[in-house]
Design a protein around this motif. Structure first.
Motif, PDB file in Angstrom:
ATOM      1  N   HIS A  64       0.816  -1.212   0.000  1.00  0.00           N
ATOM      2  CA  HIS A  64       0.000   0.000   0.000  1.00  0.00           C
ATOM      3  C   HIS A  64       0.855   1.271   0.000  1.00  0.00           C
ATOM      4  N   TRP A  65       1.983   1.249   0.710  1.00  0.00           N
ATOM      5  CA  TRP A  65       2.879   2.410   0.704  1.00  0.00           C
ATOM      6  C   TRP A  65       3.524   2.589  -0.668  1.00  0.00           C
ATOM      7  N   THR A 102      -6.406  -1.810   6.083  1.00  0.00           N
ATOM      8  CA  THR A 102      -6.892  -0.589   6.715  1.00  0.00           C
ATOM      9  C   THR A 102      -5.703   0.131   7.328  1.00  0.00           C
ATOM     10  N   SER A 103      -5.749   1.453   7.275  1.00  0.00           N
ATOM     11  CA  SER A 103      -4.662   2.263   7.827  1.00  0.00           C
ATOM     12  C   SER A 103      -5.236   3.558   8.367  1.00  0.00           C
ATOM     13  N   ASP A 105      -2.961   5.836   9.451  1.00  0.00           N
ATOM     14  CA  ASP A 105      -1.819   6.732   9.348  1.00  0.00           C
ATOM     15  C   ASP A 105      -2.272   7.978   8.580  1.00  0.00           C
TER      16      ASP A 105
END
Length: 164
Positions: A64-65, A102-103, A105
């Motif tokens: 995802h990053w 899910t994040s 951040d």
């Protein structure tokens, strides 16, 4: 495997060229590209209409990053300037969802906040994935059906603009 849903938008300069540049930038990872839609701006800032599309991308080497960083690199290549929140932009690449991750951040909220209320994302997403589910929110078709009356009126398909 890392599969992501990405939302593209552009309302400055060569709008369609910026969307095509994003598709080319994601290269072989692009599994599907939605039709292009012309949409009214969202967020209350006076600005030109957007061209929007959704990409489904897949690359086992990208998490995802990695999708966020790739999108940011493409925005920089399109000379995006961030002066006003929800303001005009040459290219906007939002990571909508990645493999159900899910994040919370602040740099990468997943699923992307606001998606359940944005016909500009839901409509093109359904074009490429009719059974799509937004993690924690439900079926995309149900989210679209739950939008208030008139919410889809400013989302116009552009059959003259094809990304792939």
């Amino acid at each position: 495997m890392s599969r992501a849903v990405l939302s593209l938008g552009s309302n400055l300069g060569d709008r369609f060229g910026h969307l095509r540049g994003a598709v080319a930038g994601f290269g072989a990872a692009v599994v599907a590209a939605s039709p292009v839609y012309e949409t009214a701006p969202w967020g209350g800032v006076e600005q030109p209409d957007f061209l929007n599309a959704v990409l489904i991308v897949d690359d086992p080497a990208v998490d995802h990053w990695g999708w966020l960083r790739r999108g940011q690199e493409l925005e920089q290549a399109a000379e995006r300037v961030r002066e006003v929140r929800w303001g005009p932009r040459t290219l906007d690449v939002d990571v909508v969802a990645v493999d159900g991750v899910t994040s919370d951040d602040p740099e990468l909220l997943l699923p992307h906040p606001g998606t359940p209320e944005r016909a500009t994302v839901l409509i093109p997403w359904l074009d490429v994935e009719p059974d799509a589910v937004l993690p924690g929110q439900g079926r995309v078709a149900d989210l679209l059906a739950a939008l208030p009356a008139g919410a889809t009126d400013t989302v116009r398909r552009r059959p003259d603009l094809v990304l792939r």
